[in-house]
Design a protein around this motif. Structure first.
Motif, PDB file in Angstrom:
ATOM      1  N   UNK A 182       0.854  -1.183   0.000  1.00  0.00           N
ATOM      2  CA  UNK A 182       0.000   0.000   0.000  1.00  0.00           C
ATOM      3  C   UNK A 182       0.890   1.233   0.000  1.00  0.00           C
ATOM      4  N   UNK A 183       0.666   2.108  -0.966  1.00  0.00           N
ATOM      5  CA  UNK A 183       1.445   3.340  -1.105  1.00  0.00           C
ATOM      6  C   UNK A 183       0.456   4.495  -1.193  1.00  0.00           C
ATOM      7  N   UNK A 184       0.523   5.393  -0.242  1.00  0.00           N
ATOM      8  CA  UNK A 184      -0.389   6.538  -0.236  1.00  0.00           C
ATOM      9  C   UNK A 184      -1.846   6.128  -0.150  1.00  0.00           C
ATOM     10  N   UNK A 185      -2.127   5.039   0.561  1.00  0.00           N
ATOM     11  CA  UNK A 185      -3.496   4.584   0.728  1.00  0.00           C
ATOM     12  C   UNK A 185      -4.046   3.790  -0.446  1.00  0.00           C
ATOM     13  N   UNK A 186      -3.207   3.521  -1.445  1.00  0.00           N
ATOM     14  CA  UNK A 186      -3.643   2.763  -2.623  1.00  0.00           C
ATOM     15  C   UNK A 186      -2.818   1.505  -2.759  1.00  0.00           C
TER      16      UNK A 186
END
Length: 49
Positions: free
Chosen positions: A21-25
Motif C-alpha cells: 500500500x502506497x499513499x493509501x492505494x
C-alpha cells in the motif's frame, strides 16, 4: 504488473506477485522484476565542480 494479482505468478519470471500500500492505494509488483531497492534509491547526482 497487474491489478489484484497478489499471490499469482509473474507472467515474465514466475515469481509470486506481492501487494503493498502506497499513499493509501494498493500496488501490485513482482519483487524480482521490480525490486523495491531500485524504487527508493535516488539516482546519483552529478558531481559539483
Amino acid at each position: 504488473m497487474g491489478y489484484d494479482r497478489a499471490g499469482e505468478v509473474c507472467r515474465r519470471c514466475g515469481t509470486i506477485i506481492e501487494r503493498t500500500v502506497i499513499g493509501g492505494r494498493s500496488s501490485f509488483f513482482c519483487p524480482k522484476c521490480q525490486p523495491v531497492a531500485s524504487a527508493v534509491t535516488p539516482p546519483a547526482s552529478p558531481k559539483k565542480r
